[in-house]
Design a protein around this motif. Sequence first.
Motif: not given
Length: 524
Positions: A55, A59, A76, A83-84, A87, A91, A123, A145, A154, A158
């Motif tokens: 994942r 991202v 964010i 999910d936070y 991401v 990043a 986000f 998110l 999200l 993706l």
Amino acid sequence: MTPSSAPPTPTLPTEFHAIPDRIRQHARAAPTRRALVECGASDTRAIDYATLDDRMDRVAAALQRDGLQRGDAIAICAATSIDYAVVFLGALRAGVVVAPLAPGSTSDSLARMLADAGARLLFTDAAAADTMGTAGAGRVPRIALDGSTAGQPLETWLAAPGTQPAPVALQPGWPFNIIYSSGTTGAPKGIVQSHGMRWAHVTRGATYGYGPDTVTLLSTPLYSNTTLVVFFPTLAFGGTVLLMPKFDAGAYLQLAQANRVTHTMLVPVQYQRLMARPDFDAHDLRSFQIKFSTSAPFNAALKADVLKRWPGGLVEFYGLTEGGGTFILEAHNYPDKLHTVGRPAEGHDLRLIDEAGVEVPPGEAGEVVGHSGGMMTGYHGQPEKTREAEWFAPDGKRFIRTGDIGRFDADGFLTLFDRKKDMIISGGFNIYPSDLEALLCEHPGVAEAAVVGLPSIAWGETPVAFVVTRASNDTPADTLKDWLNQRVGKTQRLSALHLVPELPRSAIGKVLKRELRDRHLPAR
């Protein structure tokens, strides 16, 4: 498990390694090991290292697809979730800088932070989007998110599963994140931290038994540096992070027992609420190796209670998000120093200076300044604010100013008095609110206290206390004020004491003294 019986520390490279690269190594070595667990009020969700790594790739690839390059920023603003974290980490893999923003900020403040960071994408989730209103509208695309209507979902944003981003060789001097100050003392400032600074936090973590068997329970928000100084080392060593989106003392104890938690980071008010629970001693917490604390003053009596009743070591960090130096108190090793914040971390140069910027003689109080391998690059887009935060020694060595007043004892331990801005000057005398707060808390009816300086025609400033009493207490405010004033010098006496149901606090437990002042300033 006690600190002395902790397992051997895993081998850690001495040279710089990027945290996303460490996660990839763990995904290959132990793909099915739990990486992140989201402990919600009604359900639990978990992902392993292989899923986390994939994942993160998705991202990073999606950011590159959208034209973001190394050094560009995203923001964010959302509640803590898997999910936070994904991401944030993805990043970083793309070399993109992350600005985690506090959802509890005002819409105007969030708009300023988005603009200051130059965020290309935001986000968020439904609750945070409601707070933000139109902040960044039309300029910063939003990704939701939580799959809500707060932005593009999200999962549709993706890149496809298995997509590999273009590799980015992360460098220690590159910006990692922009952490914004709470804004409780004025306009928020963006603190730029580098990959090298975060790696310094990981290497420091080697001292505290992090490894593949680590289970870290975190209940402070992911936008806070308080959380991140434990979050990133846990993953860098291949451990498991349990994320509580919202702190609840009872749920925390149940999770800690059920998951055999080994490490945690809590702010002092959370320790206070946990230790006050009647059922605290009924929980099996023997798995704990180390408990950390930072961000706010930690009462010596509370530290002693934690040491007595909660297995494992207790480590207090004192420093700034800006970096520049850290004091560490290993309370379990120095039970006679609980009134201090410890000694400088290894390799950290901490000094005290006076108002003129001159180092003070031994034994005298002064402002704490520090230099270390973990220092902010500066405040984002604010060179003047950066210069205000810097102090240069006569040999040109750069230090970060803390704004805190303290004194070293003969053993090199630092006792903190107060923030320079919180010090009260009444009739020409310096009054440290922390002294009065500590004394008030010795009264059996007082649970918490905060003292601030309010304008006085006669004295310039005068100390005023705000007190939260214990449930069983019925002592009147004037009686408490007289009790304190009989125990302090004439210049320290309170002019007023107010009983309040609670003290205003930030999301990480800092008392918002500015808010107390503003509430009680005389009308103009």
